[in-house]
Design a protein around this motif. Structure first.
Motif, mmCIF file in Angstrom:
data_model
loop_
_atom_site.group_PDB
_atom_site.id
_atom_site.type_symbol
_atom_site.label_atom_id
_atom_site.label_comp_id
_atom_site.label_asym_id
_atom_site.label_seq_id
_atom_site.Cartn_x
_atom_site.Cartn_y
_atom_site.Cartn_z
ATOM 1 N N GLY A 1 0.816 -1.218 0.000
ATOM 2 C CA GLY A 1 0.000 0.000 0.000
ATOM 3 C C GLY A 1 0.843 1.259 0.000
ATOM 4 O O GLY A 1 0.512 2.235 -0.674
ATOM 5 N N LEU A 2 1.949 1.238 0.760
ATOM 6 C CA LEU A 2 2.836 2.404 0.789
ATOM 7 C C LEU A 2 3.488 2.651 -0.569
ATOM 8 O O LEU A 2 3.625 3.803 -0.999
ATOM 9 N N ILE A 3 3.878 1.579 -1.233
ATOM 10 C CA ILE A 3 4.511 1.724 -2.556
ATOM 11 C C ILE A 3 3.527 2.308 -3.561
ATOM 12 O O ILE A 3 3.829 3.292 -4.255
ATOM 13 N N VAL A 4 2.334 1.721 -3.640
ATOM 14 C CA VAL A 4 1.346 2.195 -4.606
ATOM 15 C C VAL A 4 0.859 3.599 -4.238
ATOM 16 O O VAL A 4 0.647 4.435 -5.113
ATOM 17 N N ALA A 5 0.708 3.879 -2.950
ATOM 18 C CA ALA A 5 0.287 5.216 -2.518
ATOM 19 C C ALA A 5 1.343 6.265 -2.871
ATOM 20 O O ALA A 5 1.000 7.378 -3.287
#
Length: 184
Positions: free
Chosen positions: A138-142
């Motif tokens: 989620g952090l990467i895509v966000a």
């Protein structure tokens, strides 16, 4: 039900609509982008039904736009959830050093069967790795969505300001800067 899986006018038109909604929000580019990123991160959690609440909470904490966070949750949809769930489960299993399932199809089938027929106790062995895996993915895509939305909104708002300035210059001014002061 069909519209939730396949929009009437197609996915391309639907995605264009959402992108225009994000671009036309009235806030700073950073607030819109961080709000959208909060919604994107929330869609990677397996807590379906709470994505809006998680997105609003995160956007509020990082001072992002709440409407952009709601629009960011559209990243998680019936087409992407199987991939998101499988990826978060695999990553979470790797992080927790547990044995992952044989295939991504099997993960989705097990999760769906347990979700519909079992209690929360039966879901916990699958939710734990998914929650753990949701954080890095989620952090990467966000982060990626933050920079894409930031640049898009900056360009859109700059073009919009230039268009409005061009219209103001082209509109003839009658000499009155403030309306209603001619006979005063």
């Amino acid at each position: 039900m069909r519209i939730a899986v396949w929009p009437r006018k197609g996915w391309l038109r639907s995605s264009r609509y959402y992108s225009k909604r994000v671009l036309r929000l009235t806030a700073t580019p950073h607030a819109i982008a961080i709000g959208f990123a909060a919604g994107t991160f929330a869609s990677f959690t397996p807590l379906i039904g709470f994505h809006f609440l998680i997105a609003f909470g995160l956007a509020y904490l990082v001072r992002g736009n709440l409407i952009a966070s709601a629009l960011g949750t559209s990243i998680g949809n019936p087409l992407t959830f199987p991939f998101i769930w499988a990826a978060t489960y695999e990553i979470g299993s790797w992080v927790l050093h547990s044995e992952p399932a044989a295939s991504t199809h099997q993960v989705h089938a097990q999760f769906q069967a347990r979700l519909l027929t079992k209690s929360i106790d039966a879901l916990l062995p699958m939710l734990k790795p998914m929650l753990v895996g949701a954080i890095p993915l989620g952090l990467i895509v966000a982060t990626v969505s933050y920079f894409v939305v930031l640049k898009s909104v900056e360009v859109y708002q700059l073009r919009r300001r230039m268009t409005l300035a061009k219209r103001r210059r082209a509109t003839p001014n009658s000499g009155n800067d403030t309306p209603g002061t001619a006979g005063d």
